[in-house]
Design a protein around this motif. Structure first.
Motif, PDB file in Angstrom:
ATOM      1  N   TRP A 157      -5.183   5.812   9.039  1.00 36.27           N
ATOM      2  CA  TRP A 157      -5.580   4.399   9.087  1.00 36.27           C
ATOM      3  C   TRP A 157      -4.853   3.549   8.043  1.00 36.27           C
ATOM      4  O   TRP A 157      -4.439   2.434   8.344  1.00 36.27           O
ATOM      5  N   MET A 158      -4.732   4.077   6.851  1.00 36.63           N
ATOM      6  CA  MET A 158      -4.077   3.301   5.804  1.00 36.63           C
ATOM      7  C   MET A 158      -2.621   3.005   6.182  1.00 36.63           C
ATOM      8  O   MET A 158      -2.105   1.913   5.921  1.00 36.63           O
ATOM      9  N   THR A 159      -1.952   3.990   6.849  1.00 34.62           N
ATOM     10  CA  THR A 159      -0.582   3.759   7.303  1.00 34.62           C
ATOM     11  C   THR A 159      -0.541   2.647   8.341  1.00 34.62           C
ATOM     12  O   THR A 159       0.344   1.770   8.316  1.00 34.62           O
ATOM     13  N   LEU A 160      -1.503   2.657   9.259  1.00 33.51           N
ATOM     14  CA  LEU A 160      -1.566   1.622  10.294  1.00 33.51           C
ATOM     15  C   LEU A 160      -1.820   0.238   9.688  1.00 33.51           C
ATOM     16  O   LEU A 160      -1.189  -0.757  10.084  1.00 33.51           O
ATOM     17  N   LEU A 161      -2.745   0.197   8.740  1.00 35.86           N
ATOM     18  CA  LEU A 161      -3.048  -1.077   8.085  1.00 35.86           C
ATOM     19  C   LEU A 161      -1.836  -1.582   7.298  1.00 35.86           C
ATOM     20  O   LEU A 161      -1.548  -2.787   7.268  1.00 35.86           O
ATOM     21  N   THR A 162      -1.140  -0.634   6.682  1.00 34.42           N
ATOM     22  CA  THR A 162       0.074  -1.017   5.949  1.00 34.42           C
ATOM     23  C   THR A 162       1.134  -1.562   6.910  1.00 34.42           C
ATOM     24  O   THR A 162       1.866  -2.507   6.581  1.00 34.42           O
ATOM     25  N   ASP A 163       1.218  -0.957   8.123  1.00 32.84           N
ATOM     26  CA  ASP A 163       2.152  -1.454   9.132  1.00 32.84           C
ATOM     27  C   ASP A 163       1.792  -2.871   9.579  1.00 32.84           C
ATOM     28  O   ASP A 163       2.659  -3.599  10.090  1.00 32.84           O
TER      29      ASP A 163
ATOM     30  N   THR B 257      -8.317 -10.415  13.225  1.00 40.75           N
ATOM     31  CA  THR B 257      -8.306 -10.249  11.764  1.00 40.75           C
ATOM     32  C   THR B 257      -9.634  -9.676  11.286  1.00 40.75           C
ATOM     33  O   THR B 257      -9.667  -8.810  10.385  1.00 40.75           O
ATOM     34  N   TYR B 258     -10.742 -10.176  11.849  1.00 40.51           N
ATOM     35  CA  TYR B 258     -12.051  -9.618  11.480  1.00 40.51           C
ATOM     36  C   TYR B 258     -12.114  -8.117  11.788  1.00 40.51           C
ATOM     37  O   TYR B 258     -12.677  -7.329  11.011  1.00 40.51           O
ATOM     38  N   GLU B 259     -11.541  -7.735  12.919  1.00 37.94           N
ATOM     39  CA  GLU B 259     -11.553  -6.304  13.300  1.00 37.94           C
ATOM     40  C   GLU B 259     -10.739  -5.476  12.303  1.00 37.94           C
ATOM     41  O   GLU B 259     -11.148  -4.373  11.918  1.00 37.94           O
ATOM     42  N   LEU B 260      -9.620  -6.020  11.867  1.00 37.58           N
ATOM     43  CA  LEU B 260      -8.807  -5.311  10.869  1.00 37.58           C
ATOM     44  C   LEU B 260      -9.561  -5.198   9.546  1.00 37.58           C
ATOM     45  O   LEU B 260      -9.510  -4.159   8.868  1.00 37.58           O
ATOM     46  N   MET B 261     -10.258  -6.274   9.167  1.00 37.64           N
ATOM     47  CA  MET B 261     -11.058  -6.237   7.932  1.00 37.64           C
ATOM     48  C   MET B 261     -12.139  -5.167   8.013  1.00 37.64           C
ATOM     49  O   MET B 261     -12.403  -4.445   7.031  1.00 37.64           O
ATOM     50  N   GLN B 262     -12.772  -5.084   9.188  1.00 41.03           N
ATOM     51  CA  GLN B 262     -13.829  -4.081   9.364  1.00 41.03           C
ATOM     52  C   GLN B 262     -13.267  -2.671   9.227  1.00 41.03           C
ATOM     53  O   GLN B 262     -13.874  -1.812   8.597  1.00 41.03           O
ATOM     54  N   CYS B 263     -12.077  -2.467   9.791  1.00 39.41           N
ATOM     55  CA  CYS B 263     -11.430  -1.147   9.679  1.00 39.41           C
ATOM     56  C   CYS B 263     -11.126  -0.818   8.223  1.00 39.41           C
ATOM     57  O   CYS B 263     -11.322   0.320   7.764  1.00 39.41           O
ATOM     58  N   LEU B 264     -10.663  -1.831   7.460  1.00 38.48           N
ATOM     59  CA  LEU B 264     -10.353  -1.610   6.047  1.00 38.48           C
ATOM     60  C   LEU B 264     -11.606  -1.276   5.261  1.00 38.48           C
ATOM     61  O   LEU B 264     -11.593  -0.357   4.418  1.00 38.48           O
ATOM     62  N   GLU B 265     -12.701  -1.980   5.561  1.00 40.52           N
ATOM     63  CA  GLU B 265     -13.948  -1.712   4.844  1.00 40.52           C
ATOM     64  C   GLU B 265     -14.493  -0.327   5.190  1.00 40.52           C
ATOM     65  O   GLU B 265     -14.986   0.389   4.322  1.00 40.52           O
ATOM     66  N   ASP B 266     -14.397   0.045   6.484  1.00 41.02           N
ATOM     67  CA  ASP B 266     -14.841   1.387   6.883  1.00 41.02           C
ATOM     68  C   ASP B 266     -14.040   2.461   6.173  1.00 41.02           C
ATOM     69  O   ASP B 266     -14.583   3.496   5.747  1.00 41.02           O
ATOM     70  N   LEU B 267     -12.758   2.188   6.016  1.00 42.05           N
ATOM     71  CA  LEU B 267     -11.892   3.182   5.368  1.00 42.05           C
ATOM     72  C   LEU B 267     -12.202   3.299   3.884  1.00 42.05           C
ATOM     73  O   LEU B 267     -12.344   4.401   3.345  1.00 42.05           O
ATOM     74  N   THR B 268     -12.339   2.166   3.195  1.00 47.91           N
ATOM     75  CA  THR B 268     -12.555   2.203   1.741  1.00 47.91           C
ATOM     76  C   THR B 268     -13.967   2.653   1.390  1.00 47.91           C
ATOM     77  O   THR B 268     -14.173   3.301   0.358  1.00 47.91           O
ATOM     78  N   SER B 269     -14.941   2.339   2.238  1.00 47.08           N
ATOM     79  CA  SER B 269     -16.315   2.744   1.922  1.00 47.08           C
ATOM     80  C   SER B 269     -16.508   4.249   2.065  1.00 47.08           C
ATOM     81  O   SER B 269     -17.374   4.839   1.442  1.00 47.08           O
TER      82      SER B 269
END
Length: 611
Positions: A529-535, A552-564
């Motif tokens: 996921w982090m690679t995808l977000l970085t892309d 953008t909201y969906e991407l933010m949700q993915c980032l929060e799911d990943l970091t949490s």
């Protein structure tokens, strides 16, 4: 239970005393491994093996003979041709075609025998010469037996022509006859040649033979009764021979090389129109008279006697015991089966004699690194157990090269052997992974339809991408097509590569939608996921807005799911601290980029609504 014909042959292993030391062994498809153990029941103390070697005992050593390979290869073509024309073998032509096939087999045997004879002459050491000469004798015996079976079982020669065939049989296999004939006929006055009377040759028709024989018989009987030749013992002996007198014939025993030569000579002068059913009586008495109780019959004598008795099964049984490989009995039995002579003989384990012997022969071929390809066809023409046997043997073929593997694979695919195809492809895929040939590994795993292995290889591709920043084997990944549906990970690999291709073509909106779908569809591994977000960063930083506010909201949700869900590392591990710092920096950069893009997207979408 059927009794054994005799004790099995004992194979002595050099340097091993089986009475003092116990042996262990392990069977293979065409050979056996044997070694000595240190186990001893009587002695408790540790015993070191006196013979620290492992021996390989092969079942069919003849398949490794260079000369005999010609026999195996050429007879294979005859065998396959016979199976294919089976439906055409009808009516009067059937017998002539089967005789032609039999003669073709014999010509191959004779060609190999002549080649082996030349090899024996050219041998550099006496031991090799003796070995090759022994093979020549075996091939000669094989052709002798086959020729007799051809006359009695395939041609089924009736009374009259039967003796003519037997005369040709003896003339072909008693080499002295041809050489003496050439000497006699090549002389200035053949009737004066010293060997003239030693040849009972015949080139006449049956009618001429019967008329002349009748004339001989009547004349000779009259002369003998009148004591016409009493003053000349040689002429009197000749007269007795022409009458077929056994004692007179045996007096010339040194001119006859063996008992069946004596048999045919005896029939020529005593009963040239012998019926097939009477052959066995003449054969048995000829054998007894010729040996005279001085020696026992050899295995070849027993085989020929069984043929003269029209006991086909005994012929096959004796040949199986006496000969060193299954080639002869397998091909002869198959031919006799096509002659409808073995239809009633089934074996107790469910197969018939023909199939049993063909299976044995084919199994021996599979022990050879290249002749196994011939064995495939023999298994194909065994309807009962052939396919099962082929499946078992083909799994044991060592796939040393990719070329050989492709041959095996093609054979399996042609026969719809699905499990074997999967197994071979998986083996090749594993070899490719070990050699770091990921493209080849992925191709084989797709061909094997092995989802688990395809997932493993896809993970390796993704890991390599993370380490190197680029994909290898782009042609393969770009052309996966429907094959990418084999596993989720393979689908992700194909779609992720498609994202890079679309991005490279500057189709940013399509690339953004594809990237977002990879994350929200749950087919992307969480570790990626982090690679995808970085892309996504270059797309977020474009001058024009690529991601909508909702995206953008969906991407933010993915980032929060990943970091949490990330574990918190403690301890003084310097490398771990550095990695955490990098990840933290990436997260901050992503949050900032997402916030900026969200603001721009809201402004843009609001402006559009105003219009």
């Amino acid at each position: 239970m059927e009794e054994l014909d005799g004790e099995p042959t004992v194979t002595l292993i050099p340097g091993v005393n089986s009475k003092k030391h116990q042996m262990c062994f392990d069977w293979g498809p065409g050979e056996m491994l044997v070694c000595e153990t240190s186990f001893n029941k009587k002695e408790k103390s540790e015993v070191v093996p006196s013979c620290p070697f492992i021996y390989i005992i092969r079942k069919d050593v003849d398949v490794y003979s260079q000369v005999l390979r010609k026999l195996f290869n050429e007879s294979h073509g005859i065998f396959v041709g016979l199976q294919r024309i089976e439906e055409e073998l009808t009516g009067k032509s059937r017998k002539s075609q089967l005789v032609r096939v039999s003669k073709n087999y014999r010509s191959v045997i004779r060609a190999c025998m002549e080649e082996m004879h030349q090899v024996a002459i050219a041998a550099k050491d006496p031991a090799s010469g003796r070995q090759f000469s022994s093979q020549v004798s075996i091939l000669s015996a094989m052709e002798l037996i086959w020729n007799l079976c051809e006359i009695l079982f395939i041609e089924v020669a009736p009374a009259g022509p039967l003796l003519l065939h037997l005369l040709d049989w003896v003339r072909l296999h008693v080499c002295e006859v041809d050489s003496l004939s050439a000497d006699v006929l090549g002389s200035e006055n053949p009737s004066k040649h010293e060997s003239f009377w030693n040849l009972p040759g015949n080139t006449q028709t049956l009618t001429e033979l019967e008329l002349k024989w009748q004339h001989w018989h009547e004349e000779c009987e009259r002369y003998l009764q009148d004591c016409t030749f009493a003053s000349n013992p040689h002429l009197e002996s000749l007269c007795k021979i022409m009458l077929g007198d056994e004692a007179a014939l045996l007096e010339q025993k040194e001119l006859l090389s063996n008992w069946y030569h004596f048999l045919v000579t005896r029939l020529l002068y005593s009963n040239p129109t012998v019926k097939p059913i009477d052959l066995q009586y003449y054969a048995q008495s000829s054998l007894d008279l010729f040996l005279g109780g001085e020696s026992s019959p050899e295995p070849l004598d027993n085989i020929l006697m069984a043929a003269f008795e029209f006991d086909i099964h005994q012929v096959i049984k004796e040949c199986s015991i006496a000969l060193s490989n299954w080639w002869f009995v397998a091909h002869l039995t198959d031919l006799l089966d096509h002659c409808k002579l073995l239809q009633s003989h089934n074996l107790y384990f469910g197969s018939n004699m023909r199939e049993c012997l063909l299976l044995e022969y084919a199994s021996g071929l599979f022990a050879h690194p290249s002749l196994w390809q011939l064995g495939v066809d023999y298994f194909d023409y065994c309807p009962e157990l052939g396919r099962v046997s082929l499946e078992l043997h083909i799994e044991r073929i060592p796939l040393n090269t990719e070329q050989k593997a492709l041959k095996v694979l093609r054979i399996c695919e042609q026969r719809q052997m699905t499990e074997q195809v999967r197994s071979i492809c998986k083996i090749l895929a594993m070899k490719a992974v070990r050699n770091n040939r990921l493209g080849s590994a992925l191709s084989w795993s797709i061909r094997a339809k092995d989802a688990a292995f395809a997932t493993l290889v896809s993970d390796r591709f993704l890991r390599d991408y993370c380490e190197r920043g680029c994909f290898s084997d782009l042609d393969l990944i770009d052309n996966l097509g429907p094959a990418m549906m084999l596993s989720d990970r393979l689908t992700f690999l194909g779609k992720y590569r498609e994202f890079h291709r679309v991005y490279g073509e500057k189709r940013f909106a399509d690339a953004a939608s594809l990237l977002l779908s990879l994350m929200t569809s749950q087919i992307a591994p969480r570790s990626f996921w982090m690679t995808l977000l970085t892309d996504a960063l270059p797309l977020l930083e474009q001058k024009q807005v690529i991601f909508s506010a909702e995206q953008t909201y969906e991407l933010m949700q993915c980032l929060e799911d990943l970091t949490s869900g990330r574990p918190v590392h403690g301890g003084p591990d310097t490398q771990q601290c550095q990695d955490d710092d990098i990840e933290t920096t990436k997260v901050e950069m992503l949050r900032l980029a997402l916030a900026r893009n969200l603001a721009r997207a809201i402004v843009r979408e609001g402006s559009l609504e105003g219009f």
